[in-house]
Design a protein around this motif. Structure first.
Motif, short mmCIF file in Angstrom:
data_model
loop_
_atom_site.label_atom_id
_atom_site.label_comp_id
_atom_site.label_asym_id
_atom_site.label_seq_id
_atom_site.Cartn_x
_atom_site.Cartn_y
_atom_site.Cartn_z
N UNK A 16 11.54 -28.39 0.71
CA UNK A 16 12.62 -27.56 1.08
C UNK A 16 13.40 -27.06 -0.33
N UNK A 17 13.22 -27.97 -1.33
CA UNK A 17 13.74 -27.79 -2.87
C UNK A 17 12.84 -26.68 -3.30
N UNK A 18 11.54 -26.90 -3.14
CA UNK A 18 10.51 -25.88 -3.88
C UNK A 18 11.20 -24.31 -2.97
N UNK A 19 11.10 -24.54 -1.82
CA UNK A 19 11.09 -23.12 -1.13
C UNK A 19 12.64 -22.28 -1.67
N UNK A 20 13.50 -23.18 -1.98
CA UNK A 20 14.70 -22.78 -2.08
C UNK A 20 14.64 -21.98 -3.55
N UNK A 21 13.95 -22.92 -4.49
CA UNK A 21 13.71 -22.19 -5.84
C UNK A 21 13.08 -20.94 -5.83
N UNK A 22 11.90 -21.07 -4.93
CA UNK A 22 10.97 -19.86 -4.67
C UNK A 22 11.90 -18.55 -4.09
N UNK A 26 12.37 -15.06 -6.23
CA UNK A 26 11.97 -13.98 -5.51
C UNK A 26 13.07 -12.99 -5.45
N UNK A 27 14.59 -13.37 -5.08
CA UNK A 27 15.47 -12.27 -5.07
C UNK A 27 15.62 -11.97 -6.27
N UNK A 61 20.56 -9.45 -5.02
CA UNK A 61 21.39 -10.18 -5.95
C UNK A 61 22.36 -11.36 -5.09
N UNK A 62 22.91 -10.50 -3.83
CA UNK A 62 23.68 -11.58 -2.96
C UNK A 62 22.76 -12.71 -2.55
N UNK A 63 21.53 -12.70 -2.27
CA UNK A 63 20.75 -13.60 -1.64
C UNK A 63 20.46 -14.73 -2.77
N UNK A 64 20.37 -13.99 -4.01
CA UNK A 64 19.96 -14.95 -5.26
C UNK A 64 21.27 -15.82 -5.34
N UNK A 65 22.48 -15.31 -5.28
CA UNK A 65 23.62 -15.98 -5.75
C UNK A 65 23.85 -16.84 -4.59
N UNK A 66 23.61 -16.72 -3.38
CA UNK A 66 23.78 -17.56 -2.25
C UNK A 66 23.03 -18.83 -2.51
N UNK A 67 21.48 -18.58 -2.75
CA UNK A 67 20.55 -19.42 -3.04
C UNK A 67 20.81 -20.34 -4.41
N UNK A 68 21.31 -19.75 -5.37
CA UNK A 68 21.91 -20.47 -6.39
C UNK A 68 22.93 -21.28 -6.27
N UNK A 69 23.82 -21.01 -5.25
CA UNK A 69 25.05 -21.86 -5.07
C UNK A 69 24.22 -23.11 -4.13
N UNK A 70 23.63 -22.97 -3.41
CA UNK A 70 22.88 -23.94 -2.48
C UNK A 70 22.15 -24.74 -3.46
N UNK A 71 21.35 -24.40 -4.11
CA UNK A 71 20.37 -25.23 -5.31
C UNK A 71 21.36 -25.96 -6.22
N UNK A 72 22.41 -25.49 -6.73
CA UNK A 72 23.31 -26.10 -7.63
C UNK A 72 23.97 -27.16 -6.75
#
Length: 78
Positions: A16-22, A26-27, A61-72
């Motif tokens: 799940x962590x790898x998938x989030x980073x990916x 990708x975004x 960009x929105x997807x990347x920001x949402x993903x970065x927030x979750x990852x953070x």
């Protein structure tokens, strides 16, 4: 090839962590690629296609920001 049992033993990172980073990567790559597509459409004076690509880029960009927030949050123990 996909594995139903990989949970980080091979990669050292849970799926799940790898998938989030990916997903974030990708975004961001998609946003970069779309910049070229926008420029191509503008050179061809096709504003309709350029606008489509701008909207898609904004979504990436929105997807990347949402993903970065979750990852953070997850990397900070949240």
């Amino acid at each position: 090839m996909t594995s139903q049992t990989e949970t980080g033993g091979v990669t050292g990172t849970r799926d799940k962590d790898y998938n989030l980073i990916w997903y974030v990567e990708s975004c961001l790559n998609n946003a970069l690629r779309l910049e070229q597509y926008i420029e191509d459409a503008e050179r061809a004076k096709d504003s309709e296609v350029a606008e489509l690509f701008r909207k898609a880029q904004a979504d990436s960009r929105k997807g990347a920001e949402l993903g970065k927030g979750l990852l953070r949050a997850r990397l900070n123990g949240g």
